[in-house]
Design a protein around this motif. Structure first.
Motif, PDB file in Angstrom:
ATOM      1  N   UNK A 161       0.829  -1.207   0.000  1.00 18.79           N
ATOM      2  CA  UNK A 161       0.000   0.000   0.000  1.00 18.79           C
ATOM      3  C   UNK A 161       0.865   1.258   0.000  1.00 18.79           C
ATOM      4  N   UNK A 162       1.991   1.178   0.735  1.00 25.66           N
ATOM      5  CA  UNK A 162       2.849   2.356   0.848  1.00 25.66           C
ATOM      6  C   UNK A 162       3.371   2.800  -0.512  1.00 25.66           C
ATOM      7  N   UNK A 207     -10.063  11.736   4.505  1.00 28.00           N
ATOM      8  CA  UNK A 207      -9.570  10.627   5.321  1.00 28.00           C
ATOM      9  C   UNK A 207      -9.497   9.410   4.427  1.00 28.00           C
ATOM     10  N   UNK A 208      -8.298   8.823   4.342  1.00 30.23           N
ATOM     11  CA  UNK A 208      -8.141   7.654   3.494  1.00 30.23           C
ATOM     12  C   UNK A 208      -8.723   6.437   4.195  1.00 30.23           C
ATOM     13  N   UNK A 209      -9.379   5.574   3.418  1.00 27.75           N
ATOM     14  CA  UNK A 209      -9.958   4.361   4.003  1.00 27.75           C
ATOM     15  C   UNK A 209      -8.928   3.265   4.173  1.00 27.75           C
ATOM     16  N   UNK A 210      -7.757   3.465   3.569  1.00 32.17           N
ATOM     17  CA  UNK A 210      -6.727   2.435   3.633  1.00 32.17           C
ATOM     18  C   UNK A 210      -5.455   3.011   4.255  1.00 32.17           C
ATOM     19  N   UNK A 211      -4.447   2.171   4.354  1.00 32.84           N
ATOM     20  CA  UNK A 211      -3.192   2.618   4.964  1.00 32.84           C
ATOM     21  C   UNK A 211      -2.587   3.765   4.159  1.00 32.84           C
ATOM     22  N   UNK A 212      -1.873   4.623   4.861  1.00 29.28           N
ATOM     23  CA  UNK A 212      -1.271   5.765   4.196  1.00 29.28           C
ATOM     24  C   UNK A 212      -0.219   5.294   3.195  1.00 29.28           C
ATOM     25  N   UNK A 213      -0.076   6.027   2.101  1.00 27.36           N
ATOM     26  CA  UNK A 213       0.922   5.648   1.106  1.00 27.36           C
ATOM     27  C   UNK A 213       1.834   6.832   0.860  1.00 27.36           C
ATOM     28  N   UNK A 214       3.008   6.516   0.267  1.00 27.95           N
ATOM     29  CA  UNK A 214       3.927   7.598  -0.060  1.00 27.95           C
ATOM     30  C   UNK A 214       3.315   8.517  -1.114  1.00 27.95           C
ATOM     31  N   UNK A 215       2.441   7.927  -1.978  1.00 28.96           N
ATOM     32  CA  UNK A 215       1.791   8.738  -2.996  1.00 28.96           C
ATOM     33  C   UNK A 215       0.902   9.794  -2.326  1.00 28.96           C
ATOM     34  N   UNK A 256      -9.194  -4.589   3.498  1.00 28.34           N
ATOM     35  CA  UNK A 256      -9.113  -3.782   2.273  1.00 28.34           C
ATOM     36  C   UNK A 256      -7.824  -3.980   1.480  1.00 28.34           C
ATOM     37  N   UNK A 257      -6.716  -4.174   2.182  1.00 25.63           N
ATOM     38  CA  UNK A 257      -5.445  -4.204   1.460  1.00 25.63           C
ATOM     39  C   UNK A 257      -4.994  -5.622   1.101  1.00 25.63           C
ATOM     40  N   UNK A 258      -5.830  -6.617   1.402  1.00 20.07           N
ATOM     41  CA  UNK A 258      -5.474  -7.994   1.019  1.00 20.07           C
ATOM     42  C   UNK A 258      -6.211  -8.379  -0.259  1.00 20.07           C
ATOM     43  N   UNK A 259      -5.602  -9.277  -1.025  1.00 24.75           N
ATOM     44  CA  UNK A 259      -6.252  -9.758  -2.242  1.00 24.75           C
ATOM     45  C   UNK A 259      -7.243 -10.867  -1.874  1.00 24.75           C
ATOM     46  N   UNK A 260      -8.046 -11.249  -2.850  1.00 26.04           N
ATOM     47  CA  UNK A 260      -9.024 -12.325  -2.620  1.00 26.04           C
ATOM     48  C   UNK A 260      -8.288 -13.610  -2.215  1.00 26.04           C
ATOM     49  N   UNK A 261      -7.207 -13.912  -2.947  1.00 28.31           N
ATOM     50  CA  UNK A 261      -6.462 -15.146  -2.658  1.00 28.31           C
ATOM     51  C   UNK A 261      -5.841 -15.095  -1.259  1.00 28.31           C
TER      52      UNK A 261
END
Lengths: 539, 244
Positions: free
Chosen positions: A19-20, A456-464, B87-92
């Protein structure tokens, strides 16, 4: 730990790294990501190198004196928050997948602590850079901060679990008692400090309190962490104090495990509340009070359609005010206390408030969500309204301008009796707050519509995301500086032409700034018109 | 397989469920229906071991959910209404984790079959945050089926699914029941209950209004000899006796 939980922790760690660096597939994303990484490294790298090369004698005594009390205060806040929350919070996905899985409650708690570790270490890395002036060895500082952060996490968890073992009546009673005790303690300490030390300074007063019997007793549980951070030698200092700090953390962990409360139901409720709060923040309604709607605004004049739009935002603002007020009062008080504490009491130069006031205004304007930023999910509805884009733009930005101005004037009014500044400077600052906010909010909304992103991001913060924030901040500052320079130049010209009239200079500068703000409205309207709901709405 | 005896759940003065008892045997599919706030989700969560009962006993496969939660939970799968994925994991990766949590050895072949069954083959490397509502539902169900649960609890399983997805879901429920699983479906879609369920449990304000086989429900609520639809059964069941 259960192998399934180990697997999940590993997968999530890998996903966090992924994600980062997400967004690398597009040129824009890659550039923003690169910028984010570059800024991060240029900030952290030299700081760490300086730590390694520093020949300055660290001020360990001052840190050992102040840190235990500060940490005690933070611990009390953590405890109170956990009491109010009444449950260990998990993510909603963890609730859905783990609570019905064949895992014990203790395994879940261990997992919770384990997945918090990378964040905790990152936090320790961040603060260890700031602690470099006090820690003789950076690594000891890092270790001490990590142990202190773990202590805080475990305190929160232990309080939440203990609160579930007591009955409802005892819970309510103990919560009130804890709150009263904390407030009394904070008032006592601050009162002592503000009464002044030998030289009439806040920190001298704090030092006197710290050396008193009460101060020494209160700070005892947090003292080992300060000693680890400021340890001068591996042995005996780090080994002895580090063992003690680790022992405190392990004792807390043992307590958490021993309690084995059936916390799943409470955690389910807490996690859902936290999730809903996050979703509200994502929709730009972070401050809106939940529950029954209250407060309304009478219909405003039509004004080409800007009136009804502004009314909607004003209603939202009215329902956000109770929560926002708490934030404003707390942060405003901290700012004033900080300003007084850092100078010779009882007064301070007004200028010391400018930078924090600007930062707070940026945060508040961004999070109140009373403009386009809080209407991201309603852009479709705004687009179909039979109104000119300029009217929509004006209606959107007027509410946060008025709110920010009111807040800043309130804070300046509160600071006025303590500030060492002339009435003229105070009056001039108060005068320019309105057009300045109009330029600021106009610029922010313009940039938001051109480069839309969720607040507010729903996911982890990223460098982007980080890189994007840097670019946005840079552009905003450039716009503000250009506006200020033009207004200043116009004011200077008026001053010269009127042969030294300050009133003429200020009036011309004010009108120029207001004119720039007015010119930004068509720009915001243009950006609104070109906003494509199908492609520009971030996920 | 699923036994609920005298289940009570109260929140301070609010009674969510009062004295509920029912059983679901292997191969049976129970439709749990009732108006909003009837206590359906509370019942499912309690059977899943997420919330403790105020009184009563809940069992899965002979294990008490409160006293032996790990043994009971290893036999069941629970898919909540609107399942939230990582959210950050794939289906697999979701399937990988579930396999580890339920200790499913050699899960890959099973996972592949499930992905095919739920038309998720092309989404195996997709992050959960990029899945549509229907796809998320399918992924959650695939995860739930991975360890071949003997008791399956589904809360509104058809939400967000397209017609093909609905057919796949119904077929999968029937197949699991045929293979011996006990299934409980909580839904407002009476057509779904009518299509797949063998038994019916009607709840209203936390109380059991009816529990039995669907055919028996039709006879129990029949008027003037005509066999009523499930919709008619439902409305007759939850209406007060005087019809007010």
């Amino acid at each position: 730990m259960h192998p399934g939980l180990v697997k999940l922790a590993r997968l999530r760690f890998r996903a966090g790294l992924r994600q980062s660096f997400r967004g690398l597939k597009t040129v824009r994303g890659a550039l923003l990501c690169l910028l984010g990484v570059a800024v991060f490294i240029t900030w952290l790298g030299p700081s760490l190198v300086m730590v390694a090369l520093a020949r300055v004698e660290p001020d360990t005594e001052r840190f050992r004196s102040g840190f235990p009390l500060a940490m005690l205060g933070i611990t009390l806040l953590y405890g109170l928050q956990a009491l109010a929350q009444k449950g260990v919070s998990f993510s909603v996905a963890e609730v859905d997948f783990l609570f019905s899985a064949p895992l014990t409650r203790r395994q879940l708690l261990l997992y919770k602590i384990a997945v918090g570790m990378p964040g905790l270490l990152l936090l320790a890395l961040f603060f260890s850079v700031f602690a470099r002036g006090y820690a003789p060895w950076w690594i000891f500082g890092f270790l001490g901060i990590a142990l202190a952060a773990l202590f805080l996490q475990l305190v929160g968890m232990a309080v939440a679990l203990v609160s579930q073992t007591v009955g409802e009546y005892a819970y309510t009673w103990s919560r009130r008692a804890a709150l009263a005790l904390t407030l009394t303690a904070v008032a006592l300490v601050l009162g002592w400090a503000f009464s002044g030390g030998a030289d009439g300074r806040f920190f001298a007063g704090m030092e006197e309190f710290r050396q008193s019997l009460l101060g020494r007793c209160l700070a005892a549980p947090t003292e080992p962490f300060a000693r680890v951070i400021t340890a001068r030698s591996f042995f005996p200092e780090l080994v002895v104090w580090g063992s003690l700090a680790l022992g405190i953390d392990l004792a807390l962990l043992a307590l958490v495990m021993k309690l084995d409360v059936n916390y799943l139901e409470a955690s389910l409720a807490v996690s859902q509340r936290v999730y809903e709060r996050l979703q509200r923040a994502r929709r730009g309604s972070a401050w809106v009070s939940s529950g029954k709607a209250w407060g309304s605004i009478p219909p405003l004049p039509w004004l080409g359609g800007a009136g009804p739009i502004a009314r909607i935002q004003l209603i939202k603002a009215a329902r956000s005010i109770p929560n926002a007020l708490v934030f404003i009062v707390v942060v405003g008080t901290l700012m004033l206390v900080g300003a007084v504490a850092s100078s010779r009491m009882p007064s301070f130069p007004l200028e010391t408030l400018f930078a924090p006031l600007l930062m707070l205004s940026l945060v508040l304007g961004r999070t109140l969500g009373c403009d386009f930023r809080g209407h991201l999910d309603h852009m479709e509805a705004l687009k179909v309204l039979p109104l000119r884009p300029a009217a929509v733009a004006a209606g959107q930005v007027v509410t946060p301008i008025l709110l920010l101005t009111a807040f800043q004037l309130l804070l300046l009014g509160a600071a006025a009796p303590l500030a060492e500044s002339s009435a003229t400077l105070l009056g001039a600052v108060a005068l320019f707050v309105l057009p300045f906010n109009a330029v600021l909010l106009g610029a922010e909304n313009f940039l938001f519509l051109v480069f839309p992103v969720r607040m507010v991001s729903g996911t982890a913060a990223s460098f982007q995301h980080f890189g994007r924030g840097i670019v946005e901040m840079f552009l905003k500052m450039v716009l503000l500086l250009v506006a200020a320079a033009i207004a200043g130049a116009a004011g200077l010209a008026a001053f010269v032409l009127s042969v030294g009239s300050w009133i003429a200079a200020l009036a011309v500068a004010w009108l120029t700034l207001a004119g720039i703000a007015a010119l930004l409205i068509p720009c915001v309207a243009w950006a609104f018109r070109r906003f494509d709901v199908s492609t520009d709405t971030p996920g | 397989m699923i036994q609920v005896r005298d289940f009570h759940k109260t929140y301070r003065e609010t009674v969510a469920v009062a004295g509920l008892s029912f059983e679901v045997g292997p191969g049976e599919i129970l439709g749990l229906v009732g108006p909003n706030g009837a206590g359906k989700t509370t019942t499912l969560r309690a059977v899943a071991g997420i919330i403790p009962p105020t009184r009563g006993t809940l069992g899965v496969g002979g294990y008490d959910v409160v006293a032996q939660p790990v043994a009971a939970k290893s036999l069941l799968a629970y898919v909540p209404d609107d399942p939230r994925l990582f959210e950050s994991l794939t289906v697999w990766e979701h399937l990988e984790f579930v396999a580890a949590a339920y200790r499913v050895g050699d899960f890959a072949a099973k996972a592949e079959t499930l992905l095919r069954q739920f038309e998720l083959e092309g989404k195996r490397a997709t992050l959960a945050q990029e899945l549509s509502r229907g796809m998320r539902q399918k992924a959650a169900i695939a995860c739930a089926y991975l360890h071949d649960p003997r008791a399956i609890l589904l809360d509104e399983p058809l939400t967000g699914l397209d017609p093909q997805g609905i057919r796949t879901m119904k077929d999968s429920i029937l197949r699991r029941a045929r293979d011996g699983a006990a299934v409980v479906i909580s839904s407002h879609l009476l057509a779904l209950v009518e299509d797949v369920c063998t038994h019916l449990l009607i709840l209203d304000r936390g109380k059991r209004i009816y529990f039995g086989r669907i055919e028996e429900a039709r006879s129990a609520f029949a008027q003037a000899g005509a066999s009523p639809s499930l919709e008619e059964v439902f409305f007759r069941a939850i209406q007060p006796p005087n019809g007010s």
